[in-house]
Motif scaffolding. Structure first.
Motif, PDB file in Angstrom:
ATOM      1  N   PHE A  52      38.254  33.014  32.823  1.00 16.78           N
ATOM      2  CA  PHE A  52      38.014  31.779  32.082  1.00 16.78           C
ATOM      3  C   PHE A  52      39.131  30.826  32.629  1.00 16.78           C
ATOM      4  O   PHE A  52      39.184  29.628  32.346  1.00 16.78           O
ATOM      5  CB  PHE A  52      38.271  31.911  30.750  1.00 16.78           C
ATOM      6  CG  PHE A  52      37.265  32.224  29.834  1.00 16.78           C
ATOM      7  CD1 PHE A  52      36.306  31.651  29.212  1.00 16.78           C
ATOM      8  CD2 PHE A  52      37.202  33.788  29.564  1.00 16.78           C
ATOM      9  CE1 PHE A  52      35.551  32.215  28.177  1.00 16.78           C
ATOM     10  CE2 PHE A  52      36.340  34.393  28.719  1.00 16.78           C
ATOM     11  CZ  PHE A  52      35.256  33.417  28.192  1.00 16.78           C
ATOM     12  N   LYS A  53      39.650  31.312  33.926  1.00 14.88           N
ATOM     13  CA  LYS A  53      40.896  30.381  34.410  1.00 14.88           C
ATOM     14  C   LYS A  53      40.383  29.564  35.800  1.00 14.88           C
ATOM     15  O   LYS A  53      41.486  29.409  36.606  1.00 14.88           O
ATOM     16  CB  LYS A  53      42.020  31.270  34.655  1.00 14.88           C
ATOM     17  CG  LYS A  53      42.611  31.781  33.459  1.00 14.88           C
ATOM     18  CD  LYS A  53      42.899  30.661  32.230  1.00 14.88           C
ATOM     19  CE  LYS A  53      43.066  31.108  30.949  1.00 14.88           C
ATOM     20  NZ  LYS A  53      43.305  30.122  30.049  1.00 14.88           N
ATOM     21  N   GLY A  54      38.979  29.502  36.127  1.00 15.57           N
ATOM     22  CA  GLY A  54      38.646  28.837  37.239  1.00 15.57           C
ATOM     23  C   GLY A  54      37.859  29.633  38.272  1.00 15.57           C
ATOM     24  O   GLY A  54      37.950  30.598  38.536  1.00 15.57           O
ATOM     25  N   THR A  55      36.981  28.687  38.636  1.00 16.30           N
ATOM     26  CA  THR A  55      36.061  29.249  39.609  1.00 16.30           C
ATOM     27  C   THR A  55      35.963  28.548  40.899  1.00 16.30           C
ATOM     28  O   THR A  55      36.943  27.227  41.150  1.00 16.30           O
ATOM     29  CB  THR A  55      34.659  29.446  39.107  1.00 16.30           C
ATOM     30  OG1 THR A  55      34.009  28.053  39.117  1.00 16.30           O
ATOM     31  CG2 THR A  55      34.434  29.993  37.858  1.00 16.30           C
ATOM     32  N   GLN A  56      35.164  28.670  41.862  1.00 13.89           N
ATOM     33  CA  GLN A  56      35.094  27.692  43.069  1.00 13.89           C
ATOM     34  C   GLN A  56      34.564  26.498  42.709  1.00 13.89           C
ATOM     35  O   GLN A  56      34.817  25.504  43.406  1.00 13.89           O
ATOM     36  CB  GLN A  56      34.275  28.357  43.936  1.00 13.89           C
ATOM     37  CG  GLN A  56      34.817  29.665  44.577  1.00 13.89           C
ATOM     38  CD  GLN A  56      33.639  30.416  45.596  1.00 13.89           C
ATOM     39  OE1 GLN A  56      32.616  29.868  45.890  1.00 13.89           O
ATOM     40  NE2 GLN A  56      34.158  31.580  45.743  1.00 13.89           N
ATOM     41  N   ARG A  57      33.841  26.331  41.645  1.00 15.58           N
ATOM     42  CA  ARG A  57      33.417  24.871  41.173  1.00 15.58           C
ATOM     43  C   ARG A  57      33.987  24.168  39.813  1.00 15.58           C
ATOM     44  O   ARG A  57      34.006  23.130  39.884  1.00 15.58           O
ATOM     45  CB  ARG A  57      31.760  25.349  40.605  1.00 15.58           C
ATOM     46  CG  ARG A  57      30.697  25.188  41.753  1.00 15.58           C
ATOM     47  CD  ARG A  57      29.393  25.050  41.019  1.00 15.58           C
ATOM     48  NE  ARG A  57      28.898  26.331  40.206  1.00 15.58           N
ATOM     49  CZ  ARG A  57      27.887  26.312  39.265  1.00 15.58           C
ATOM     50  NH1 ARG A  57      27.403  25.109  39.087  1.00 15.58           N
ATOM     51  NH2 ARG A  57      27.677  27.251  38.720  1.00 15.58           N
TER      52      ARG A  57
ATOM     53  N   LEU B 232      35.927  24.343  32.772  1.00  9.02           N
ATOM     54  CA  LEU B 232      34.874  25.476  32.107  1.00  9.02           C
ATOM     55  C   LEU B 232      34.828  25.225  30.862  1.00  9.02           C
ATOM     56  O   LEU B 232      33.676  25.310  30.071  1.00  9.02           O
ATOM     57  CB  LEU B 232      35.591  26.881  32.560  1.00  9.02           C
ATOM     58  CG  LEU B 232      35.263  27.450  34.079  1.00  9.02           C
ATOM     59  CD1 LEU B 232      35.830  28.826  34.111  1.00  9.02           C
ATOM     60  CD2 LEU B 232      33.619  27.694  34.152  1.00  9.02           C
ATOM     61  N   ALA B 233      35.972  24.816  30.185  1.00  7.20           N
ATOM     62  CA  ALA B 233      36.046  24.826  28.732  1.00  7.20           C
ATOM     63  C   ALA B 233      35.292  23.361  28.238  1.00  7.20           C
ATOM     64  O   ALA B 233      34.408  23.487  27.085  1.00  7.20           O
ATOM     65  CB  ALA B 233      37.489  24.578  28.263  1.00  7.20           C
TER      66      ALA B 233
ATOM     67  N   MET C 137      31.515  32.066  36.408  1.00 10.25           N
ATOM     68  CA  MET C 137      32.709  32.738  36.010  1.00 10.25           C
ATOM     69  C   MET C 137      32.759  34.068  36.402  1.00 10.25           C
ATOM     70  O   MET C 137      33.948  34.582  37.056  1.00 10.25           O
ATOM     71  CB  MET C 137      32.805  32.837  34.379  1.00 10.25           C
ATOM     72  CG  MET C 137      33.015  31.293  33.785  1.00 10.25           C
ATOM     73  SD  MET C 137      32.753  31.454  32.035  1.00 10.25           S
ATOM     74  CE  MET C 137      33.780  32.508  31.561  1.00 10.25           C
ATOM     75  N   ILE C 138      32.008  34.863  36.164  1.00 14.38           N
ATOM     76  CA  ILE C 138      31.687  36.492  36.586  1.00 14.38           C
ATOM     77  C   ILE C 138      31.925  36.521  37.807  1.00 14.38           C
ATOM     78  O   ILE C 138      32.504  37.555  38.503  1.00 14.38           O
ATOM     79  CB  ILE C 138      30.742  37.100  35.760  1.00 14.38           C
ATOM     80  CG1 ILE C 138      30.640  37.080  34.246  1.00 14.38           C
ATOM     81  CG2 ILE C 138      30.507  38.573  36.482  1.00 14.38           C
ATOM     82  CD1 ILE C 138      31.970  37.451  33.471  1.00 14.38           C
ATOM     83  N   GLN C 139      31.151  35.835  38.709  1.00 20.55           N
ATOM     84  CA  GLN C 139      30.928  35.903  40.250  1.00 20.55           C
ATOM     85  C   GLN C 139      31.985  35.458  40.878  1.00 20.55           C
ATOM     86  O   GLN C 139      31.975  35.743  42.310  1.00 20.55           O
ATOM     87  CB  GLN C 139      29.467  35.932  40.523  1.00 20.55           C
ATOM     88  CG  GLN C 139      28.487  36.658  39.844  1.00 20.55           C
ATOM     89  CD  GLN C 139      27.130  36.402  40.106  1.00 20.55           C
ATOM     90  OE1 GLN C 139      26.009  37.247  40.213  1.00 20.55           O
ATOM     91  NE2 GLN C 139      26.536  35.146  40.161  1.00 20.55           N
TER      92      GLN C 139
ATOM     93  N   THR D 287      38.194  32.607  40.969  1.00 20.45           N
ATOM     94  CA  THR D 287      39.159  32.597  42.151  1.00 20.45           C
ATOM     95  C   THR D 287      40.474  33.287  42.079  1.00 20.45           C
ATOM     96  O   THR D 287      41.097  33.492  42.932  1.00 20.45           O
ATOM     97  CB  THR D 287      39.525  30.975  42.579  1.00 20.45           C
ATOM     98  OG1 THR D 287      40.134  30.355  41.356  1.00 20.45           O
ATOM     99  CG2 THR D 287      38.345  30.268  43.059  1.00 20.45           C
ATOM    100  N   PHE D 288      40.695  33.518  40.763  1.00 19.27           N
ATOM    101  CA  PHE D 288      42.079  34.072  40.497  1.00 19.27           C
ATOM    102  C   PHE D 288      43.085  33.446  41.282  1.00 19.27           C
ATOM    103  O   PHE D 288      43.892  34.413  42.006  1.00 19.27           O
ATOM    104  CB  PHE D 288      41.872  35.714  40.818  1.00 19.27           C
ATOM    105  CG  PHE D 288      40.813  36.260  40.080  1.00 19.27           C
ATOM    106  CD1 PHE D 288      40.523  36.196  38.706  1.00 19.27           C
ATOM    107  CD2 PHE D 288      39.830  37.078  40.768  1.00 19.27           C
ATOM    108  CE1 PHE D 288      39.499  36.775  37.996  1.00 19.27           C
ATOM    109  CE2 PHE D 288      38.882  37.656  40.250  1.00 19.27           C
ATOM    110  CZ  PHE D 288      38.555  37.633  38.852  1.00 19.27           C
TER     111      PHE D 288
END
Length: 421
Positions: free
Chosen positions: A53-58, A64-65, A105-107, A110-111
């Motif tokens: 839940f802490k961020g993706t490339q987009r 997200l929230a 989120m799953i795929q 970015t961590f």
């Protein structure tokens, strides 16, 4: 109408079309949890649940929230011993956006290092919160006492030391090993057609770790009848007991569920009536059953004043012994069947409940179970089935854990009806 499908990437999809509703529930079920960890990485499954839940490339974490808030929907996740679930419930018109966001989120998480550092502090606070919640703590102690160093004895949240040491590589490596297509089930329930659901899911899910393998195999645990006590300066003593239960999908599961309901899982149950209603010795007292892939645990919990602990344990013993010797009456059985069927059918009026039922059955049992099959299985249970299961489950020596202002000798004294080692 229910359906089952396998995406081209290998992920299984189970769904149910409910055209008279306006909502749809989506769950991404991953077959990993604390059972699949080691002592060194215990807590990584739950930490990953947070990090997705802490961020993706987009999207940033805030974005997200905002996506789900903007849809007027719900999104959350949870981790258990054997699976992790990410789920959302939205209006049917927002199905594709919700799926696209969950897939991202799953795929594509970015961590980021700064997010890992922030979230590890959050989870450490969550661990400390549980340490200050004795009715939760006593359950973790019970599992640790029963299963010892087997991973089923690990806490889901993990240890502070592990959380402090998790790196981005640790997370990426764990995903590669445990988030494989064959370990993932997507369940959908609500007002979306099979064709539309599969079309959207095919477009959004493209796992990159296909072909990876898990290290090690599932090893069944041994059940230990241990006694564990933690002294804590609080008002009540929280006591939990356990004996071996049944694994998921066992042929006697509904007999055990009916036994559990009659013994301590509702307000008319024997434990509730005897200890709370007749004696006033506890506010919270109940029994429960936890099923895993290859084993289970039958448990009893009570919270009471220190001066009442031995008497409460004695009363629990009387209820257990009575059930193990005499079972239940035909009247109790019929009442229990109606209660169980009613609870199940009322739950099916929720898209979230239907989604959960579909996802867990496919993940743990490998198949969809029609409602009619479940109802027939409940009806087939007899009083002799209940007695046979009671003699197996309730006659075993119980493990016990306790938290509060108490000494181990008081627990052992109150447990004379169930020898422990």
């Amino acid at each position: 109408m229910s359906y089952r499908h396998q995406l081209s990437c290998g992920i299984r999809v189970v769904g149910e079309e409910i055209p008279f509703l306006r909502s749809v529930a989506i769950g991404i079920w991953v077959g990993t949890g604390s059972r699949f960890e080691t002592r060194q990485n215990n807590g990584v499954s739950h930490f990953l649940e947070h990090m997705f839940f802490k961020g993706t490339q987009r999207y940033s974490a805030k974005a997200l929230a905002e996506v789900f808030d903007g849809l007027g929907g719900q999104v959350n996740a949870f981790t258990s011993k054997e699976y992790t679930c990410f789920y959302s419930r939205v209006l049917d018109e927002h199905f594709s956006v919700a799926v696209d966001t969950l897939a991202d989120m799953i795929q594509n998480s970015t961590f980021a290092a700064e997010e890992i550092d922030k979230e590890r502090r959050v989870v450490i606070e969550e661990i400390r919160m549980y340490e200050d919640t004795p009715d939760e703590l006593v359950m973790d102690m019970l599992a640790q006492g029963v299963y010892g160093e087997h991973p089923l004895g690990y806490t889901i949240l993990g240890e502070e030391e592990n959380l402090r040491n998790f790196s981005r590589n640790d997370l990426v490596d764990y995903i590669a090993e445990h988030y494989r297509p064959e370990d993932i089930v997507i369940s959908v329930a609500g007002n979306v057609s099979r064709e539309r659901a599969i079309e959207v899911l095919e477009q959004t899910f493209h796992p990159s770790n296909s072909g990876s393998t898990r290290t090690g195999a599932i090893v069944s645990p041994k059940f230990s009848t241990s006694v564990s006590v933690r002294s804590k300066d609080i008002e009540q003593v929280h006591v939990a007991l356990a004996s071996p239960g049944l694994p998921a999908g066992h042929e006697d599961m509904f007999a055990l569920i009916l036994l559990n309901n009659a013994l301590g899982n509702n307000p008319s149950s024997r434990l509730f009536q005897e200890i709370r209603e007749e004696r006033g010795m506890a506010y919270s007292v109940f029994s429960y059953h936890s099923s895993y892939r290859d084993c289970g645990m039958f448990g009893i919990y009570a919270g009471t004043s220190p001066e009442n602990v031995e008497e409460v344990l004695r009363l629990i013993g009387e209820c257990v012994e009575s059930f193990a010797v005499d079972g239940m009456t035909e009247h109790e059985l019929e009442k229990g069947k109606e209660q169980l069927k009613g609870s199940m059918m009322l739950g099916l009026e929720s898209t979230s409940s239907r989604m959960s039922r579909l996802g867990k059955n496919e993940l743990l049992l490998g198949r969809m179970i029609p409602i009619e099959e479940t109802l027939q299985a409940i009806e087939r249970v007899t009083v002799s089935d209940i007695l046979r299961v009671a003699k197996t489950v309730l006659k075993h020596p119980f493990a016990v854990s306790a938290v509060g202002p108490i000494e181990e000798s008081m627990i052992v004294s109150g447990m004379q009806w169930a020898p422990v080692s």
